[in-house]
Motif scaffolding. Structure first.
Motif, PDB file in Angstrom:
ATOM      1  N   GLY A 174      35.374  85.889   4.396  1.00 20.47           N
ATOM      2  CA  GLY A 174      34.052  85.356   4.146  1.00 20.47           C
ATOM      3  C   GLY A 174      33.089  85.737   5.254  1.00 20.47           C
ATOM      4  O   GLY A 174      33.444  86.461   6.205  1.00 20.47           O
ATOM      5  N   THR A 175      31.883  85.246   5.149  1.00 20.82           N
ATOM      6  CA  THR A 175      30.850  85.515   6.143  1.00 20.82           C
ATOM      7  C   THR A 175      30.525  84.221   6.876  1.00 20.82           C
ATOM      8  O   THR A 175      30.270  83.190   6.250  1.00 20.82           O
ATOM      9  CB  THR A 175      29.573  86.058   5.472  1.00 20.82           C
ATOM     10  OG1 THR A 175      29.883  87.288   4.815  1.00 20.82           O
ATOM     11  CG2 THR A 175      28.472  86.291   6.496  1.00 20.82           C
ATOM     12  N   LYS A 222      27.241  70.417  -1.271  1.00 20.21           N
ATOM     13  CA  LYS A 222      27.009  70.058   0.122  1.00 20.21           C
ATOM     14  C   LYS A 222      27.342  71.247   1.008  1.00 20.21           C
ATOM     15  O   LYS A 222      28.413  71.842   0.900  1.00 20.21           O
ATOM     16  CB  LYS A 222      27.858  68.854   0.509  1.00 20.21           C
ATOM     17  CG  LYS A 222      27.613  68.360   1.927  1.00 20.21           C
ATOM     18  CD  LYS A 222      28.457  67.139   2.241  1.00 20.21           C
ATOM     19  CE  LYS A 222      28.217  66.651   3.671  1.00 20.21           C
ATOM     20  NZ  LYS A 222      29.042  65.467   3.999  1.00 20.21           N
ATOM     21  N   GLY A 223      26.415  71.612   1.877  1.00 22.22           N
ATOM     22  CA  GLY A 223      26.604  72.797   2.702  1.00 22.22           C
ATOM     23  C   GLY A 223      27.458  72.551   3.926  1.00 22.22           C
ATOM     24  O   GLY A 223      27.724  71.399   4.304  1.00 22.22           O
ATOM     25  N   GLY A 270      29.842  78.097  -3.400  1.00 28.65           N
ATOM     26  CA  GLY A 270      29.989  77.784  -1.981  1.00 28.65           C
ATOM     27  C   GLY A 270      30.978  78.691  -1.285  1.00 28.65           C
ATOM     28  O   GLY A 270      30.788  79.904  -1.182  1.00 28.65           O
ATOM     29  N   SER A 271      32.078  78.127  -0.840  1.00 25.58           N
ATOM     30  CA  SER A 271      33.064  78.880  -0.056  1.00 25.58           C
ATOM     31  C   SER A 271      33.709  79.997  -0.854  1.00 25.58           C
ATOM     32  O   SER A 271      34.220  80.966  -0.275  1.00 25.58           O
ATOM     33  CB  SER A 271      34.138  77.932   0.473  1.00 25.58           C
ATOM     34  OG  SER A 271      34.785  77.270  -0.597  1.00 25.58           O
ATOM     35  N   PRO A 276      33.360  79.364   3.591  1.00 24.30           N
ATOM     36  CA  PRO A 276      33.234  77.921   3.814  1.00 24.30           C
ATOM     37  C   PRO A 276      32.390  77.547   5.025  1.00 24.30           C
ATOM     38  O   PRO A 276      31.957  76.402   5.151  1.00 24.30           O
ATOM     39  CB  PRO A 276      34.690  77.471   4.003  1.00 24.30           C
ATOM     40  CG  PRO A 276      35.384  78.696   4.537  1.00 24.30           C
ATOM     41  CD  PRO A 276      34.734  79.855   3.852  1.00 24.30           C
ATOM     42  N   ARG A 277      32.165  78.503   5.944  1.00 28.58           N
ATOM     43  CA  ARG A 277      31.387  78.179   7.146  1.00 28.58           C
ATOM     44  C   ARG A 277      30.059  78.940   7.185  1.00 28.58           C
ATOM     45  O   ARG A 277      29.423  79.041   8.223  1.00 28.58           O
ATOM     46  CB  ARG A 277      32.203  78.513   8.399  1.00 28.58           C
ATOM     47  CG  ARG A 277      33.484  77.703   8.532  1.00 28.58           C
ATOM     48  CD  ARG A 277      34.025  77.740   9.945  1.00 28.58           C
ATOM     49  NE  ARG A 277      34.483  79.074  10.336  1.00 28.58           N
ATOM     50  CZ  ARG A 277      34.854  79.385  11.578  1.00 28.58           C
ATOM     51  NH1 ARG A 277      34.780  78.467  12.540  1.00 28.58           N
ATOM     52  NH2 ARG A 277      35.281  80.610  11.851  1.00 28.58           N
ATOM     53  N   PHE A 278      29.629  79.415   6.042  1.00 29.63           N
ATOM     54  CA  PHE A 278      28.439  80.272   5.969  1.00 29.63           C
ATOM     55  C   PHE A 278      27.173  79.567   6.471  1.00 29.63           C
ATOM     56  O   PHE A 278      26.919  78.405   6.168  1.00 29.63           O
ATOM     57  CB  PHE A 278      28.224  80.724   4.525  1.00 29.63           C
ATOM     58  CG  PHE A 278      26.930  81.456   4.306  1.00 29.63           C
ATOM     59  CD1 PHE A 278      26.800  82.786   4.671  1.00 29.63           C
ATOM     60  CD2 PHE A 278      25.834  80.802   3.755  1.00 29.63           C
ATOM     61  CE1 PHE A 278      25.600  83.463   4.476  1.00 29.63           C
ATOM     62  CE2 PHE A 278      24.634  81.470   3.552  1.00 29.63           C
ATOM     63  CZ  PHE A 278      24.519  82.800   3.919  1.00 29.63           C
TER      64      PHE A 278
END
Length: 425
Positions: A174-175, A222-223, A270-271, A276-278
């Motif tokens: 991921g990014t 939720k971000g 989302g993730s 998940p930490r974008f």
């Protein structure tokens, strides 16, 4: 729920209607349609004045006299008239601003009647309001509603989608963060932009602004928690130094773009898509740190001043005397305009030096003409790319949901969009 007969979009009279065709942006969009889109399109221009719409069509004949010209639909902005208009077409391109004053019933009519919709607003509180009111209606009916498909927020949203997709495909991770920066902008605001910027504070309360501007306010999910990658000095002084981007500071146009990118993250799961930490942060490039601190402070003071009604009224008066709504710079003046957004994406890797990707969005030419390009080319994706549309649920979506087909069409229209994995250091 909409009448099932309204779902047969192929039976409608028009493929799309350009609403607000007599305004500055509307005329430029109509020009791009006439010069660059297929000649067999069934489309119309719509507005309140038959005479002004006829004048627009006369101007269009000079660009391409051999093609069939659009038809004219005279309409008011009443909900009843807009419902009738929406039932005549598969898609409405809306350039009638300020959107918070005039365009809520346009979205309502489209959401209720399975009519797709595009606009070029940058009014985050209004977009937040429209999501709350009409997202579920549009989703249930299969109407695709995409606000902010102009300079706000297509470059930011598409470049982020392109970089995160590249990292996922090439690096299988991921990014963690995308940092974007306005590298260059040469443009003059139109009367409509000035009217919107000064008028929206009269329409929404401070609490409504705060709610709509909160992190992840437009996201359906939720971000992630705020990133620790933003230095404390940046939070205090507004200046950040990023390798490959240079010295950066607060960008006055970042807010709407951040909100749309965050909504895309949520719409894509989302993730599952970005990670998940974008996190997404947007700035503007400056020559040095001192200039960055000054600009950051000036923007803060400007927003605080605009909260005071007499100051806001004075700015509105001055803005109206620069360009009235519907007016803008001449073609000679816009010929030298340009816009460039650069971005660096960092892979979500627990190593001292995570791998990165670099991206660029650039256009040389009139910025409001670029806005017309965004509208027209996105319209062609919605009208012609059946595979993409079948995979999209209805609802209030974002520019990046049109994905690679939209990017490909923009490239063919003269826009540069690049992304690449950077060499490991």
């Amino acid at each position: 729920m909409v009448d099932l007969s309204a779902r047969d979009l192929s039976a409608r009279k028009y493929e799309f209607i350009l609403l607000g065709a007599t305004g500055y942006t509307g005329k430029l969009c109509a020009e791009h349609i006439s010069t660059s889109l297929p000649t067999n399109l069934k489309w119309a221009v719509a507005g309140r004045s038959y005479e002004r719409l006829s004048a627009v069509i006369e101007d269009l004949k000079s660009f391409n006299p051999n093609r069939a010209q659009p038809e004219i639909e005279v309409t008011t902005l009443s909900l009843d008239d807009l419902r009738k208009l929406a039932r005549k077409t598969r898609l409405i391109l809306n350039t009638v601003g300020p959107y918070h004053l005039y365009s809520s019933p346009v979205i309502q009519a489209c959401a209720e009647n399975v009519t797709h919709y595009l606009d070029v607003t940058g009014e985050t509180p209004w977009v937040h309001e429209m999501i709350q009111k009409y997202h579920e209606v549009a989703k249930a009916n299969g109407a695709i509603i995409i606000p902010e498909i102009g300079l706000e927020s297509s470059p930011s949203d598409l470049l982020t989608w392109s970089l995160t997709t590249l990292i996922k495909e090439r690096l299988s991770v991921g990014t963690k963060e995308v940092v974007a920066a306005v590298h260059e902008v040469k443009s003059q605001p139109s009367g409509g932009t000035l009217a919107t910027a000064t008028g929206i504070l009269n329409h929404y309360s401070l609490s409504e602004f705060i709610t709509a501007s909160a992190p992840w306010a437009l996201s359906p999910l939720k971000g992630p928690k705020p990133s620790e990658t933003v230095p404390l000095t940046t939070r205090l002084l507004g200046v950040r130094n990023v390798q490959h981007l240079g010295t950066l500071t607060t960008s006055i146009g970042a807010g709407p773009n951040v909100a749309i990118v965050q909504r895309t993250w949520g719409l894509l799961g989302g993730s599952e898509a970005y990670g998940p930490r974008f996190q997404y942060h947007e700035y503007m490039r400056v020559k040095n740190s001192l200039a960055g601190v000054i600009i950051h402070g000036a923007i803060g003071l400007m927003f605080m001043a605009l909260i005071i009604p007499p100051v806001r009224w004075f700015v509105q008066y001055v803005a109206h005397n620069i360009y009235a709504p519907g007016q803008g710079a001449s073609k000679e003046m816009t010929a030298k305009e340009s816009f460039e957004l650069r971005a660096v994406a960092e892979a979500d890797e627990n190593v001292p030096s995570p791998r990165k990707a670099m991206g660029k969005f650039r256009y040389d030419g009139g910025i409001y003409y670029l806005t017309g390009i965004f509208l027209a080319e996105a319209a062609m994706v919605l009208l012609r790319d059946d595979n993409l549309i079948q995979n999209l649920e209805g609802g209030i979506l974002t520019p990046a949901m049109l994905g690679q087909p939209f990017i490909d069409r923009l490239r063919s229209a003269g826009v540069t969009i690049e992304s690449r994995i950077m060499p490991e250091q």
